[in-house]
Design an enzyme around this catalytic site. Structure first.
Site, PDB file in Angstrom:
ATOM      1  N   LYS A   1      41.317  36.398  43.023  1.00  0.00           N
ATOM      2  CA  LYS A   1      40.119  37.167  43.269  1.00  0.00           C
ATOM      3  C   LYS A   1      39.476  37.680  41.977  1.00  0.00           C
ATOM      4  CE  LYS A   1      41.958  39.019  47.599  1.00  0.00           C
ATOM      5  NZ  LYS A   1      42.531  40.224  48.215  1.00  0.00           N
TER       6      LYS A   1
ATOM      7  N   ASP B   1      40.024  35.777  35.027  1.00  0.00           N
ATOM      8  CA  ASP B   1      39.856  37.150  34.557  1.00  0.00           C
ATOM      9  C   ASP B   1      40.812  37.500  33.418  1.00  0.00           C
ATOM     10  OD1 ASP B   1      42.055  37.012  36.258  1.00  0.00           O
ATOM     11  OD2 ASP B   1      41.638  38.881  37.307  1.00  0.00           O
TER      12      ASP B   1
ATOM     13  N   ASP C   1      48.195  36.742  31.308  1.00  0.00           N
ATOM     14  CA  ASP C   1      49.287  37.628  30.946  1.00  0.00           C
ATOM     15  C   ASP C   1      50.448  36.714  30.515  1.00  0.00           C
ATOM     16  OD1 ASP C   1      50.849  39.939  30.836  1.00  0.00           O
ATOM     17  OD2 ASP C   1      51.163  40.066  32.969  1.00  0.00           O
TER      18      ASP C   1
ATOM     19  N   PHE D   1      48.233  47.887  31.680  1.00  0.00           N
ATOM     20  CA  PHE D   1      47.681  47.438  32.956  1.00  0.00           C
ATOM     21  C   PHE D   1      46.207  47.843  33.010  1.00  0.00           C
ATOM     22  CE2 PHE D   1      46.487  47.572  37.358  1.00  0.00           C
ATOM     23  CZ  PHE D   1      46.991  46.359  37.810  1.00  0.00           C
TER      24      PHE D   1
ATOM     25  N   ASP E   1      41.783  44.412  40.157  1.00  0.00           N
ATOM     26  CA  ASP E   1      42.121  45.546  41.018  1.00  0.00           C
ATOM     27  C   ASP E   1      43.166  46.469  40.395  1.00  0.00           C
ATOM     28  OD1 ASP E   1      44.183  43.710  41.363  1.00  0.00           O
ATOM     29  OD2 ASP E   1      44.441  44.147  43.479  1.00  0.00           O
TER      30      ASP E   1
ATOM     31  N   ARG F   1      37.954  47.204  41.841  1.00  0.00           N
ATOM     32  CA  ARG F   1      37.327  45.966  41.359  1.00  0.00           C
ATOM     33  C   ARG F   1      35.846  46.161  41.049  1.00  0.00           C
ATOM     34  NH1 ARG F   1      40.842  41.520  42.217  1.00  0.00           N
ATOM     35  NH2 ARG F   1      42.246  41.771  43.975  1.00  0.00           N
TER      36      ARG F   1
HETATM   37  P1  5GP Z   1      50.067  35.677  34.630  1.00  0.00           P
HETATM   38  O1  5GP Z   1      50.429  34.605  35.621  1.00  0.00           O
HETATM   39  O2  5GP Z   1      49.331  35.169  33.415  1.00  0.00           O
HETATM   40  O3  5GP Z   1      51.273  36.503  34.256  1.00  0.00           O
HETATM   41  O4  5GP Z   1      49.164  36.720  35.363  1.00  0.00           O
HETATM   42  C1  5GP Z   1      47.921  36.412  35.727  1.00  0.00           C
HETATM   43  C2  5GP Z   1      47.533  37.227  36.944  1.00  0.00           C
HETATM   44  O5  5GP Z   1      48.227  38.483  37.036  1.00  0.00           O
HETATM   45  C3  5GP Z   1      46.076  37.562  36.772  1.00  0.00           C
HETATM   46  O6  5GP Z   1      45.261  36.560  37.352  1.00  0.00           O
HETATM   47  C4  5GP Z   1      45.981  38.894  37.475  1.00  0.00           C
HETATM   48  O7  5GP Z   1      45.788  38.677  38.845  1.00  0.00           O
HETATM   49  C5  5GP Z   1      47.354  39.519  37.289  1.00  0.00           C
HETATM   50  N1  5GP Z   1      47.370  40.450  36.153  1.00  0.00           N
HETATM   51  C6  5GP Z   1      48.020  40.342  34.973  1.00  0.00           C
HETATM   52  N2  5GP Z   1      47.831  41.421  34.199  1.00  0.00           N
HETATM   53  C7  5GP Z   1      47.020  42.242  34.911  1.00  0.00           C
HETATM   54  C8  5GP Z   1      46.424  43.532  34.638  1.00  0.00           C
HETATM   55  O8  5GP Z   1      46.587  44.168  33.588  1.00  0.00           O
HETATM   56  N3  5GP Z   1      45.627  44.032  35.629  1.00  0.00           N
HETATM   57  C9  5GP Z   1      45.395  43.394  36.811  1.00  0.00           C
HETATM   58  N4  5GP Z   1      44.610  43.995  37.704  1.00  0.00           N
HETATM   59  N5  5GP Z   1      45.934  42.184  37.089  1.00  0.00           N
HETATM   60  C10 5GP Z   1      46.726  41.623  36.144  1.00  0.00           C
END
Ligand code: 5GP
Length: 175
Positions: free
Chosen positions: A42, A99, A102, A151, A158, A165
Site C-alpha cells: 500500500k 515507498d 529496509d 520507524f 502507515d 498514511r
Molecule cells: P523490507 O522488506 O525492505 O524489510 O521492508 C519493506 C516494507 O516494510 C516496506 O514496503 C514497508 O511496508 C515496511 N517498512 C519498512 N520500514 C518501515 C518504516 O519505517 N515505516 C513503515 N511504515 N513501514 C516500513
C-alpha cells in the site's frame, strides 16, 4: 497518536521538490516510450500519484500489493502478494515505484516476480532507503532520500496502528 509522538523527518515541501526533479529525469530517460508504472501497495500509492503527475510521457498504471508478516515496526522477511497486475508485462518497460526499502526482502521478491514475466526493462525508484538495515542486494535505480534506522510514517506509509498514511510529511516515531 498525537503529533508530539513524532518528529518531522522530511517535509512535504522537500518531498514535492525532490519528486519534481525525479519526474523530469524519468521523463528524459523514457522519452518516446510508453511505459507501465507499478506502484507497490500500500505504501507506494502517494509517492506514485505525485511522481506520475510530474512525468510528461505516455504511461499506464498497474498495481502490485505486498505485505510482510511481522511485528509492528519490523518486517519478518516473509512476503505475501496481496494484489497482482492485470496487464501482461512481457516486452514492456516497467517502472516499479516503492515507498521504502529496509531489509530489501520485499523488493527482492517483487523484482523477481516482475522479471519472471519478461519485461523489456525494469527500473525501480524508491522514496526512502534505510541503507544500514539491508540484508539482500536489490537494484535501486533512483532513491530519493536516505534515512536513518527509525520507524517512519506519513506520506503513504502507515503508523504502527495502521493510521497516518494521509500525513503530508514523512515523520519518525520518537524513541
Ligand atoms: P523490507 O522488506 O525492505 O524489510 O521492508 C519493506 C516494507 O516494510 C516496506 O514496503 C514497508 O511496508 C515496511 N517498512 C519498512 N520500514 C518501515 C518504516 O519505517 N515505516 C513503515 N511504515 N513501514 C516500513
Amino acid at each position: 497518536m498525537k503529533s508530539n509522538d513524532w518528529d518531522v523527518l522530511i517535509s512535504s515541501v522537500q518531498i514535492q521538490e525532490a519528486i519534481r526533479k525525479l519526474g523530469a529525469e524519468l521523463t528524459e530517460i523514457y522519452s518516446g516510450k510508453k511505459i507501465v508504472v507499478i506502484p507497490l501497495l500500500k505504501g507506494g500509492f502517494m509517492f506514485a500519484a505525485d511522481l506520475v503527475r510530474s512525468m510528461g510521457i505516455d504511461l499506464q498504471i498497474e498495481f502490485l500489493g505486498a505485505a510482510s508478516y511481522g511485528e509492528q515496526t519490523r518486517s519478518s522477511g516473509e512476503v505475501r502478494l496481496t494484489l497482482d497486475t492485470t496487464l501482461p508485462l512481457a516486452d514492456r518497460d516497467v517502472l516499479l515505484v516503492e515507498d521504502i526499502v529496509d531489509t530489501g526482502l520485499t523488493l527482492a521478491y517483487i523484482q523477481q516476480l516482475i522479471r519472471s514475466r519478461n519485461p523489456a526493462s525494469l527500473r525501480t525508484v524508491v522514496l526512502l532507503d534505510k541503507k544500514t538495515r539491508r540484508q539482500v542486494d536489490v537494484d535501486l535505480h533512483e532513491c530519493v532520500f536516505s534515512i536513518p534506522d527509525r520507524f517512519v510514517f506519513g506520506y503513504g506509509l502507515d503508523s504502527p496502528g495502521g493510521f497516518g498514511r494521509n500525513l503530508p510529511d514523512i515523520v519518525a516515531l520518537k524513541d
